[in-house]
Design an enzyme around this catalytic site. Structure first.
Site, PDB file in Angstrom:
ATOM      1  N   GLU A  70      -9.677 -94.000  18.126  1.00  0.00           N
ATOM      2  CA  GLU A  70      -9.718 -95.258  18.879  1.00  0.00           C
ATOM      3  C   GLU A  70      -9.148 -96.392  18.033  1.00  0.00           C
ATOM      4  OE1 GLU A  70     -13.464 -95.561  21.043  1.00  0.00           O
ATOM      5  OE2 GLU A  70     -13.000 -93.677  22.041  1.00  0.00           O
TER       6      GLU A  70
HETATM    7  C1  HEC Z   1      -8.707 -95.974  22.401  1.00  0.00           C
HETATM    8  C2  HEC Z   1      -9.375 -96.454  23.577  1.00  0.00           C
HETATM    9  C3  HEC Z   1     -10.666 -97.212  23.405  1.00  0.00           C
HETATM   10  C4  HEC Z   1     -10.868 -98.377  22.673  1.00  0.00           C
HETATM   11  C5  HEC Z   1      -9.879 -99.120  21.826  1.00  0.00           C
HETATM   12  C6  HEC Z   1     -12.229 -98.769  22.933  1.00  0.00           C
HETATM   13  N1  HEC Z   1     -12.821 -97.877  23.786  1.00  0.00           N
HETATM   14 FE1  HEC Z   1     -14.664 -98.036  24.589  1.00  0.00          FE
HETATM   15  N2  HEC Z   1     -14.514 -96.159  25.276  1.00  0.00           N
HETATM   16  C7  HEC Z   1     -13.396 -95.363  25.221  1.00  0.00           C
HETATM   17  C8  HEC Z   1     -13.739 -93.999  25.605  1.00  0.00           C
HETATM   18  C9  HEC Z   1     -12.801 -92.819  25.682  1.00  0.00           C
HETATM   19  C10 HEC Z   1     -15.120 -94.002  25.882  1.00  0.00           C
HETATM   20  C11 HEC Z   1     -15.981 -92.790  26.237  1.00  0.00           C
HETATM   21  C12 HEC Z   1     -16.198 -92.063  24.915  1.00  0.00           C
HETATM   22  C13 HEC Z   1     -17.330 -91.100  24.884  1.00  0.00           C
HETATM   23  O1  HEC Z   1     -18.084 -91.008  25.854  1.00  0.00           O
HETATM   24  O2  HEC Z   1     -17.489 -90.418  23.846  1.00  0.00           O
HETATM   25  C14 HEC Z   1     -15.570 -95.391  25.691  1.00  0.00           C
HETATM   26  C15 HEC Z   1     -16.864 -95.848  25.945  1.00  0.00           C
HETATM   27  C16 HEC Z   1     -17.211 -97.183  25.938  1.00  0.00           C
HETATM   28  C17 HEC Z   1     -18.423 -97.740  26.507  1.00  0.00           C
HETATM   29  C18 HEC Z   1     -19.508 -96.948  27.221  1.00  0.00           C
HETATM   30  C19 HEC Z   1     -19.401 -97.129  28.702  1.00  0.00           C
HETATM   31  C20 HEC Z   1     -20.044 -96.034  29.461  1.00  0.00           C
HETATM   32  O3  HEC Z   1     -19.968 -96.066  30.691  1.00  0.00           O
HETATM   33  O4  HEC Z   1     -20.618 -95.112  28.879  1.00  0.00           O
HETATM   34  C21 HEC Z   1     -18.403 -99.089  26.274  1.00  0.00           C
HETATM   35  C22 HEC Z   1     -19.449-100.112  26.676  1.00  0.00           C
HETATM   36  C23 HEC Z   1     -17.201 -99.370  25.507  1.00  0.00           C
HETATM   37  N3  HEC Z   1     -16.501 -98.191  25.351  1.00  0.00           N
HETATM   38  C24 HEC Z   1     -16.869-100.610  24.973  1.00  0.00           C
HETATM   39  C25 HEC Z   1     -15.852-100.754  24.024  1.00  0.00           C
HETATM   40  C26 HEC Z   1     -15.707-101.920  23.148  1.00  0.00           C
HETATM   41  C27 HEC Z   1     -16.638-103.099  23.098  1.00  0.00           C
HETATM   42  C28 HEC Z   1     -14.573-101.716  22.409  1.00  0.00           C
HETATM   43  C29 HEC Z   1     -14.011-102.594  21.315  1.00  0.00           C
HETATM   44  C30 HEC Z   1     -14.876-102.790  20.169  1.00  0.00           C
HETATM   45  C31 HEC Z   1     -14.017-100.429  22.840  1.00  0.00           C
HETATM   46  N4  HEC Z   1     -14.846 -99.873  23.782  1.00  0.00           N
HETATM   47  C32 HEC Z   1     -12.824 -99.892  22.379  1.00  0.00           C
HETATM   48  C33 HEC Z   1     -12.144 -95.790  24.856  1.00  0.00           C
HETATM   49  C34 HEC Z   1     -11.909 -96.910  24.076  1.00  0.00           C
END
Ligand code: HEC
Ligand code: HEC
Length: 342
Positions: free
Chosen positions: A143
Protein backbone atom coordinates in the site's frame (compact mmCIF):
# COMPACT_ATOMS: atom_id res chain seq x y z
CA UNK A 1 -72.60 13.96 3.51
CA UNK A 2 -69.84 16.31 4.45
CA UNK A 3 -69.12 14.41 7.62
CA UNK A 4 -68.91 11.06 5.89
CA UNK A 5 -66.55 12.58 3.35
CA UNK A 6 -64.32 13.80 6.12
CA UNK A 7 -64.52 10.43 7.78
CA UNK A 8 -63.59 8.57 4.64
CA UNK A 9 -60.66 10.91 4.14
CA UNK A 10 -59.57 10.10 7.65
CA UNK A 11 -59.68 6.37 7.04
CA UNK A 12 -57.78 6.88 3.84
CA UNK A 13 -54.97 8.83 5.47
CA UNK A 14 -54.98 6.34 8.33
CA UNK A 15 -54.34 3.48 5.91
CA UNK A 16 -51.67 5.46 4.14
CA UNK A 17 -50.00 6.16 7.45
CA UNK A 18 -50.50 2.63 8.66
CA UNK A 19 -49.05 1.32 5.40
CA UNK A 20 -45.98 3.48 5.79
CA UNK A 21 -45.48 2.50 9.40
CA UNK A 22 -45.74 -1.11 8.41
CA UNK A 23 -42.80 -0.84 6.04
CA UNK A 24 -40.76 1.23 8.50
CA UNK A 25 -41.56 -1.21 11.29
CA UNK A 26 -40.59 -4.10 9.05
CA UNK A 27 -37.24 -2.42 8.38
CA UNK A 28 -36.63 -1.81 12.08
CA UNK A 29 -37.62 -5.37 13.04
CA UNK A 30 -34.86 -6.47 10.69
CA UNK A 31 -32.29 -4.47 12.63
CA UNK A 32 -31.73 -1.79 10.01
CA UNK A 33 -31.34 1.73 11.36
CA UNK A 34 -31.37 5.21 9.86
CA UNK A 35 -28.49 7.64 10.02
CA UNK A 36 -29.89 10.00 12.67
CA UNK A 37 -30.97 13.35 11.25
CA UNK A 38 -29.84 15.26 14.31
CA UNK A 39 -26.17 16.05 14.72
CA UNK A 40 -26.47 15.40 18.44
CA UNK A 41 -27.73 11.84 17.91
CA UNK A 42 -25.11 11.20 15.23
CA UNK A 43 -22.27 12.36 17.47
CA UNK A 44 -23.48 10.01 20.20
CA UNK A 45 -22.67 7.17 17.80
CA UNK A 46 -19.45 8.30 16.13
CA UNK A 47 -17.72 10.63 18.59
CA UNK A 48 -15.22 9.58 21.24
CA UNK A 49 -15.36 11.94 24.26
CA UNK A 50 -11.72 11.09 25.00
CA UNK A 51 -10.63 12.46 21.62
CA UNK A 52 -13.62 14.50 20.44
CA UNK A 53 -14.22 15.58 16.85
CA UNK A 54 -13.33 19.27 16.39
CA UNK A 55 -13.11 21.43 13.27
CA UNK A 56 -9.33 21.80 13.70
CA UNK A 57 -8.78 18.02 13.86
CA UNK A 58 -11.09 17.34 10.93
CA UNK A 59 -9.37 19.93 8.73
CA UNK A 60 -5.91 18.58 9.65
CA UNK A 61 -7.05 14.97 9.22
CA UNK A 62 -8.35 15.85 5.78
CA UNK A 63 -4.97 17.27 4.76
CA UNK A 64 -3.20 14.12 5.93
CA UNK A 65 -5.78 11.97 4.13
CA UNK A 66 -4.97 13.75 0.86
CA UNK A 67 -1.22 14.03 1.49
CA UNK A 68 0.82 11.58 -0.63
CA UNK A 69 3.88 12.32 1.53
CA UNK A 70 2.31 9.87 3.98
CA UNK A 71 3.69 7.18 1.63
CA UNK A 72 7.29 6.13 1.01
CA UNK A 73 7.14 7.20 -2.64
CA UNK A 74 5.27 10.43 -1.80
CA UNK A 75 2.90 9.43 -4.60
CA UNK A 76 0.17 7.51 -2.79
CA UNK A 77 -2.36 8.99 -0.40
CA UNK A 78 -5.34 7.42 1.32
CA UNK A 79 -7.37 9.08 -1.43
CA UNK A 80 -5.51 7.11 -4.13
CA UNK A 81 -7.37 3.94 -3.16
CA UNK A 82 -10.27 5.46 -1.23
CA UNK A 83 -11.07 8.20 -3.71
CA UNK A 84 -13.73 10.43 -2.20
CA UNK A 85 -14.88 11.44 -5.67
CA UNK A 86 -15.42 7.77 -6.60
CA UNK A 87 -17.61 6.56 -3.74
CA UNK A 88 -14.58 6.19 -1.45
CA UNK A 89 -13.01 3.43 -3.57
CA UNK A 90 -10.62 3.03 -6.50
CA UNK A 91 -12.79 1.13 -8.96
CA UNK A 92 -10.26 -1.65 -9.60
CA UNK A 93 -10.51 -5.32 -8.60
CA UNK A 94 -7.42 -5.57 -6.42
CA UNK A 95 -5.91 -2.46 -4.84
CA UNK A 96 -2.68 -1.21 -6.42
CA UNK A 97 -0.12 0.39 -4.13
CA UNK A 98 3.61 1.06 -3.74
CA UNK A 99 5.65 0.14 -6.81
CA UNK A 100 2.45 -0.66 -8.73
CA UNK A 101 2.04 -3.76 -6.57
CA UNK A 102 -1.38 -5.34 -6.43
CA UNK A 103 -2.73 -6.48 -3.07
CA UNK A 104 -1.08 -9.90 -2.56
CA UNK A 105 -4.41 -11.49 -1.53
CA UNK A 106 -6.22 -9.81 -4.43
CA UNK A 107 -8.25 -7.71 -2.01
CA UNK A 108 -10.53 -4.95 -3.20
CA UNK A 109 -10.46 -1.51 -1.52
CA UNK A 110 -13.62 -1.09 0.55
CA UNK A 111 -15.28 2.30 0.78
CA UNK A 112 -14.37 4.69 3.62
CA UNK A 113 -17.77 6.40 3.48
CA UNK A 114 -19.78 5.45 6.59
CA UNK A 115 -16.90 3.31 7.90
CA UNK A 116 -17.47 4.99 11.27
CA UNK A 117 -20.53 2.75 11.66
CA UNK A 118 -18.68 -0.54 11.04
CA UNK A 119 -18.17 -2.87 13.99
CA UNK A 120 -15.05 -4.29 12.34
CA UNK A 121 -12.57 -2.95 9.79
CA UNK A 122 -10.79 -4.89 6.99
CA UNK A 123 -12.25 -7.87 5.13
CA UNK A 124 -11.18 -10.20 7.96
CA UNK A 125 -12.31 -7.73 10.63
CA UNK A 126 -8.86 -7.65 12.23
CA UNK A 127 -9.16 -4.03 13.29
CA UNK A 128 -11.78 -2.81 15.75
CA UNK A 129 -11.92 0.87 14.87
CA UNK A 130 -10.75 3.55 12.46
CA UNK A 131 -7.85 4.96 14.50
CA UNK A 132 -6.26 1.53 14.77
CA UNK A 133 -7.13 0.74 11.16
CA UNK A 134 -5.38 3.78 9.69
CA UNK A 135 -1.99 2.57 10.95
CA UNK A 136 -2.18 -0.48 8.69
CA UNK A 137 -2.17 0.88 5.13
CA UNK A 138 0.50 3.51 5.76
CA UNK A 139 2.98 0.78 6.70
CA UNK A 140 1.78 -2.05 4.47
CA UNK A 141 4.32 -2.90 1.78
CA UNK A 142 1.84 -3.15 -1.09
CA UNK A 143 0.00 0.00 0.00
CA UNK A 144 1.92 3.07 1.18
CA UNK A 145 5.07 1.25 2.38
CA UNK A 146 6.06 3.97 4.87
CA UNK A 147 7.60 2.95 8.21
CA UNK A 148 6.14 4.95 11.16
CA UNK A 149 9.49 6.71 11.68
CA UNK A 150 9.54 8.02 8.12
CA UNK A 151 6.00 9.39 8.44
CA UNK A 152 6.87 11.08 11.73
CA UNK A 153 9.97 12.63 10.17
CA UNK A 154 8.11 13.90 7.14
CA UNK A 155 5.30 15.53 9.15
CA UNK A 156 7.60 16.97 11.82
CA UNK A 157 9.82 18.52 9.15
CA UNK A 158 6.96 20.74 8.02
CA UNK A 159 6.41 23.71 10.41
CA UNK A 160 2.91 24.42 9.16
CA UNK A 161 1.83 20.90 10.11
CA UNK A 162 3.38 21.30 13.56
CA UNK A 163 1.39 24.51 14.04
CA UNK A 164 -1.81 22.81 12.98
CA UNK A 165 -1.26 19.89 15.36
CA UNK A 166 -0.70 22.39 18.19
CA UNK A 167 -3.86 24.27 17.25
CA UNK A 168 -5.81 21.00 17.25
CA UNK A 169 -4.40 19.34 20.38
CA UNK A 170 -2.54 21.98 22.39
CA UNK A 171 1.10 23.03 22.50
CA UNK A 172 2.33 19.85 24.18
CA UNK A 173 1.11 17.51 21.48
CA UNK A 174 3.48 14.72 20.53
CA UNK A 175 3.24 14.32 16.78
CA UNK A 176 3.89 10.61 16.58
CA UNK A 177 2.55 7.94 14.25
CA UNK A 178 -0.43 7.17 16.49
CA UNK A 179 -1.45 10.84 16.64
CA UNK A 180 -1.06 11.32 12.90
CA UNK A 181 -3.18 8.29 12.04
CA UNK A 182 -5.84 8.93 14.71
CA UNK A 183 -6.23 12.44 13.27
CA UNK A 184 -6.95 10.90 9.86
CA UNK A 185 -9.51 8.65 11.55
CA UNK A 186 -11.29 11.70 12.98
CA UNK A 187 -11.65 13.11 9.48
CA UNK A 188 -12.97 9.73 8.29
CA UNK A 189 -15.68 9.82 10.94
CA UNK A 190 -17.22 12.79 9.16
CA UNK A 191 -17.64 10.80 5.92
CA UNK A 192 -21.29 10.04 6.60
CA UNK A 193 -23.76 9.97 3.71
CA UNK A 194 -27.50 10.15 4.56
CA UNK A 195 -29.79 9.20 1.67
CA UNK A 196 -33.47 9.25 0.84
CA UNK A 197 -33.76 5.87 2.57
CA UNK A 198 -32.84 7.64 5.83
CA UNK A 199 -35.33 10.41 5.04
CA UNK A 200 -37.95 7.67 4.68
CA UNK A 201 -37.02 5.96 7.96
CA UNK A 202 -36.87 9.32 9.69
CA UNK A 203 -40.51 10.01 8.85
CA UNK A 204 -40.85 11.24 5.28
CA UNK A 205 -43.09 8.59 3.75
CA UNK A 206 -42.82 10.19 0.29
CA UNK A 207 -39.05 9.97 0.19
CA UNK A 208 -39.32 6.52 -1.46
CA UNK A 209 -41.41 5.74 -4.53
CA UNK A 210 -43.77 2.77 -4.70
CA UNK A 211 -41.21 0.78 -6.71
CA UNK A 212 -38.44 1.57 -4.22
CA UNK A 213 -40.61 0.41 -1.30
CA UNK A 214 -41.46 -2.75 -3.20
CA UNK A 215 -37.75 -3.40 -3.76
CA UNK A 216 -37.13 -2.84 -0.07
CA UNK A 217 -39.77 -5.46 0.79
CA UNK A 218 -38.14 -7.98 -1.56
CA UNK A 219 -34.77 -7.24 0.07
CA UNK A 220 -36.26 -7.91 3.52
CA UNK A 221 -38.35 -10.92 2.49
CA UNK A 222 -35.37 -12.67 0.90
CA UNK A 223 -33.43 -12.37 4.15
CA UNK A 224 -30.67 -9.99 3.06
CA UNK A 225 -30.98 -8.02 6.30
CA UNK A 226 -29.90 -11.05 8.33
CA UNK A 227 -26.36 -9.79 7.62
CA UNK A 228 -26.78 -6.39 5.97
CA UNK A 229 -28.24 -4.56 8.95
CA UNK A 230 -27.45 -1.77 11.39
CA UNK A 231 -26.87 1.78 10.18
CA UNK A 232 -24.36 0.70 7.53
CA UNK A 233 -26.43 -2.24 6.25
CA UNK A 234 -23.18 -4.10 6.81
CA UNK A 235 -20.00 -3.71 8.83
CA UNK A 236 -20.24 -6.85 10.98
CA UNK A 237 -18.52 -10.21 10.66
CA UNK A 238 -20.72 -12.87 9.06
CA UNK A 239 -20.26 -16.35 7.65
CA UNK A 240 -19.61 -16.53 3.91
CA UNK A 241 -20.49 -19.34 1.47
CA UNK A 242 -23.21 -20.44 3.89
CA UNK A 243 -25.26 -22.19 1.24
CA UNK A 244 -22.99 -22.51 -1.76
CA UNK A 245 -19.52 -21.88 -3.13
CA UNK A 246 -18.63 -18.39 -4.35
CA UNK A 247 -18.27 -18.45 -8.12
CA UNK A 248 -14.88 -16.64 -8.03
CA UNK A 249 -13.47 -18.20 -4.86
CA UNK A 250 -10.28 -19.11 -6.75
CA UNK A 251 -9.34 -15.45 -7.36
CA UNK A 252 -6.78 -14.60 -4.65
CA UNK A 253 -6.26 -16.58 -1.46
CA UNK A 254 -8.52 -14.77 1.01
CA UNK A 255 -10.37 -17.17 3.31
CA UNK A 256 -11.87 -14.81 5.89
CA UNK A 257 -10.81 -14.70 9.54
CA UNK A 258 -9.77 -17.78 11.49
CA UNK A 259 -13.38 -18.91 11.62
CA UNK A 260 -13.96 -18.20 7.95
CA UNK A 261 -16.02 -15.10 8.74
CA UNK A 262 -15.96 -12.12 6.39
CA UNK A 263 -16.74 -8.47 7.08
CA UNK A 264 -20.07 -7.76 5.45
CA UNK A 265 -19.60 -4.75 3.17
CA UNK A 266 -21.90 -1.77 3.61
CA UNK A 267 -24.63 -1.46 0.99
CA UNK A 268 -24.66 2.32 1.25
CA UNK A 269 -23.49 3.94 -2.03
CA UNK A 270 -23.27 0.44 -3.49
CA UNK A 271 -23.92 1.66 -7.06
CA UNK A 272 -20.66 3.63 -6.83
CA UNK A 273 -18.40 0.96 -5.36
CA UNK A 274 -18.05 -1.71 -8.07
CA UNK A 275 -16.36 -4.10 -8.50
CA UNK A 276 -17.86 -6.23 -5.74
CA UNK A 277 -16.80 -8.87 -3.19
CA UNK A 278 -13.51 -9.13 -1.34
CA UNK A 279 -11.63 -9.89 -4.55
CA UNK A 280 -13.52 -7.44 -6.77
CA UNK A 281 -14.42 -10.23 -9.19
CA UNK A 282 -18.02 -9.22 -9.90
CA UNK A 283 -18.68 -6.01 -11.81
CA UNK A 284 -22.45 -5.88 -12.07
CA UNK A 285 -24.65 -5.20 -9.07
CA UNK A 286 -27.34 -7.46 -10.50
CA UNK A 287 -24.88 -10.39 -10.57
CA UNK A 288 -23.67 -9.56 -7.05
CA UNK A 289 -27.25 -9.74 -5.75
CA UNK A 290 -27.85 -13.08 -7.50
CA UNK A 291 -24.55 -14.45 -6.18
CA UNK A 292 -25.69 -13.56 -2.64
CA UNK A 293 -28.82 -15.64 -3.23
CA UNK A 294 -26.83 -18.76 -4.10
CA UNK A 295 -23.88 -18.37 -1.68
CA UNK A 296 -25.64 -16.95 1.37
CA UNK A 297 -29.31 -17.88 1.18
CA UNK A 298 -29.47 -21.03 -0.91
CA UNK A 299 -32.09 -19.55 -3.21
CA UNK A 300 -32.20 -18.61 -6.87
CA UNK A 301 -32.95 -14.92 -7.25
CA UNK A 302 -34.66 -14.21 -10.57
CA UNK A 303 -33.66 -11.35 -12.84
CA UNK A 304 -36.92 -9.59 -11.98
CA UNK A 305 -36.32 -9.91 -8.22
CA UNK A 306 -32.74 -8.81 -8.58
CA UNK A 307 -33.89 -5.73 -10.52
CA UNK A 308 -36.35 -4.90 -7.71
CA UNK A 309 -33.67 -5.24 -5.04
CA UNK A 310 -31.38 -3.07 -7.15
CA UNK A 311 -34.10 -0.39 -7.31
CA UNK A 312 -34.08 -0.34 -3.52
CA UNK A 313 -30.28 -0.40 -3.25
CA UNK A 314 -30.08 2.72 -5.42
CA UNK A 315 -31.90 4.63 -2.66
CA UNK A 316 -28.83 4.11 -0.48
CA UNK A 317 -26.79 6.49 -2.62
CA UNK A 318 -26.13 9.20 -0.07
CA UNK A 319 -25.47 12.92 0.02
CA UNK A 320 -21.70 13.25 0.38
CA UNK A 321 -20.23 15.87 2.69
CA UNK A 322 -18.87 18.81 0.67
CA UNK A 323 -15.10 18.45 0.75
CA UNK A 324 -12.91 21.27 -0.49
CA UNK A 325 -9.63 19.99 -1.87
CA UNK A 326 -6.98 21.12 0.61
CA UNK A 327 -3.80 23.09 -0.10
CA UNK A 328 -1.03 21.14 1.62
CA UNK A 329 1.84 22.78 3.51
CA UNK A 330 5.18 22.89 1.71
CA UNK A 331 8.01 20.46 2.34
CA UNK A 332 11.25 21.88 3.71
CA UNK A 333 14.95 21.07 3.27
CA UNK A 334 14.55 18.64 6.18
CA UNK A 335 11.69 16.65 4.68
CA UNK A 336 12.83 13.13 3.72
CA UNK A 337 12.69 12.93 -0.07
CA UNK A 338 10.44 10.52 -1.99
CA UNK A 339 11.65 6.98 -2.43
CA UNK A 340 9.78 5.21 -5.20
CA UNK A 341 12.09 2.17 -5.30
CA UNK A 342 10.69 -1.19 -4.19
C1 HEC B 1 -3.00 0.82 -2.07
C2 HEC B 1 -4.37 1.12 -1.80
C3 HEC B 1 -4.74 1.60 -0.41
C4 HEC B 1 -4.25 2.71 0.26
C5 HEC B 1 -3.19 3.67 -0.20
C6 HEC B 1 -5.01 2.80 1.48
N1 HEC B 1 -5.92 1.78 1.54
FE1 HEC B 1 -7.33 1.53 2.96
N2 HEC B 1 -7.73 -0.29 2.22
C7 HEC B 1 -7.21 -0.83 1.07
C8 HEC B 1 -7.55 -2.25 0.99
C9 HEC B 1 -7.17 -3.21 -0.12
C10 HEC B 1 -8.29 -2.54 2.15
C11 HEC B 1 -8.80 -3.92 2.58
C12 HEC B 1 -7.57 -4.64 3.12
C13 HEC B 1 -7.85 -5.82 3.98
O1 HEC B 1 -9.00 -6.09 4.30
O2 HEC B 1 -6.87 -6.49 4.38
C14 HEC B 1 -8.41 -1.28 2.89
C15 HEC B 1 -9.14 -1.11 4.06
C16 HEC B 1 -9.39 0.12 4.63
C17 HEC B 1 -10.40 0.40 5.64
C18 HEC B 1 -11.37 -0.62 6.22
C19 HEC B 1 -12.73 -0.46 5.62
C20 HEC B 1 -13.55 -1.69 5.72
O3 HEC B 1 -14.67 -1.67 5.21
O4 HEC B 1 -13.12 -2.70 6.28
C21 HEC B 1 -10.31 1.72 5.96
C22 HEC B 1 -11.16 2.49 6.95
C23 HEC B 1 -9.21 2.27 5.19
N3 HEC B 1 -8.70 1.27 4.39
C24 HEC B 1 -8.72 3.57 5.31
C25 HEC B 1 -7.49 3.95 4.76
C26 HEC B 1 -6.74 5.14 5.16
C27 HEC B 1 -7.14 6.10 6.25
C28 HEC B 1 -5.63 5.20 4.36
C29 HEC B 1 -4.51 6.20 4.41
C30 HEC B 1 -3.76 6.24 5.65
C31 HEC B 1 -5.71 4.05 3.45
N4 HEC B 1 -6.82 3.30 3.76
C32 HEC B 1 -4.81 3.78 2.43
C33 HEC B 1 -6.47 -0.14 0.14
C34 HEC B 1 -5.77 1.02 0.42
C1 HEC C 1 -25.28 -14.68 5.72
C2 HEC C 1 -24.95 -13.26 5.59
C3 HEC C 1 -25.40 -12.52 4.33
C4 HEC C 1 -26.63 -12.53 3.71
C5 HEC C 1 -27.87 -13.28 4.11
C6 HEC C 1 -26.51 -11.64 2.56
N1 HEC C 1 -25.24 -11.12 2.51
FE1 HEC C 1 -24.55 -9.87 1.09
N2 HEC C 1 -22.66 -10.09 1.80
C7 HEC C 1 -22.31 -10.80 2.94
C8 HEC C 1 -20.88 -10.91 3.03
C9 HEC C 1 -20.09 -11.57 4.16
C10 HEC C 1 -20.37 -10.27 1.88
C11 HEC C 1 -18.90 -10.17 1.47
C12 HEC C 1 -18.47 -11.48 0.87
C13 HEC C 1 -17.08 -11.42 0.27
O1 HEC C 1 -16.78 -10.49 -0.46
O2 HEC C 1 -16.29 -12.33 0.57
C14 HEC C 1 -21.52 -9.76 1.14
C15 HEC C 1 -21.44 -9.03 -0.04
C16 HEC C 1 -22.53 -8.44 -0.68
C17 HEC C 1 -22.45 -7.54 -1.80
C18 HEC C 1 -21.17 -7.01 -2.42
C19 HEC C 1 -20.78 -5.74 -1.70
C20 HEC C 1 -19.41 -5.19 -1.99
O3 HEC C 1 -19.20 -4.00 -1.78
O4 HEC C 1 -18.52 -5.94 -2.42
C21 HEC C 1 -23.74 -7.17 -2.13
C22 HEC C 1 -24.17 -6.22 -3.22
C23 HEC C 1 -24.62 -7.88 -1.24
N3 HEC C 1 -23.85 -8.63 -0.36
C24 HEC C 1 -26.00 -7.82 -1.27
C25 HEC C 1 -26.81 -8.75 -0.62
C26 HEC C 1 -28.20 -8.95 -0.93
C27 HEC C 1 -29.01 -8.14 -1.92
C28 HEC C 1 -28.63 -10.00 -0.13
C29 HEC C 1 -29.97 -10.67 -0.15
C30 HEC C 1 -30.34 -11.27 -1.42
C31 HEC C 1 -27.49 -10.40 0.69
N4 HEC C 1 -26.41 -9.64 0.35
C32 HEC C 1 -27.53 -11.38 1.66
C33 HEC C 1 -23.21 -11.32 3.86
C34 HEC C 1 -24.53 -11.63 3.56
Amino acid sequence: MKISKVLSLCTLSATVLFGANNVVDHVKQNGIKAIPNSNYELLKIIDDPKDPITDAKVELGKKLYFDPRMSKSSLISCNTCHNLALGGTDGVSAAIGHGWTANPHHLNSPTVYNAAFFKAQFWDGRSPHLADQAQGPVQAGPEMAAPPKLVEERINSIPEYIEEFKAAYGDNVKIDFAKITSTIAIFEKTLVTPSKFDDFLNGNNNALSKAEKEGLEVFLDKGCAACHNGIALGGTMQPFQVAGKYKFAQVGDFKGDKNGMVKTPTLRNITETAPYFHNGAIWSLKDAIKEMGSTQLGIAITDAESAKIETFLKTLKGRKPAISYPQLPESTAKTPVPDAKL
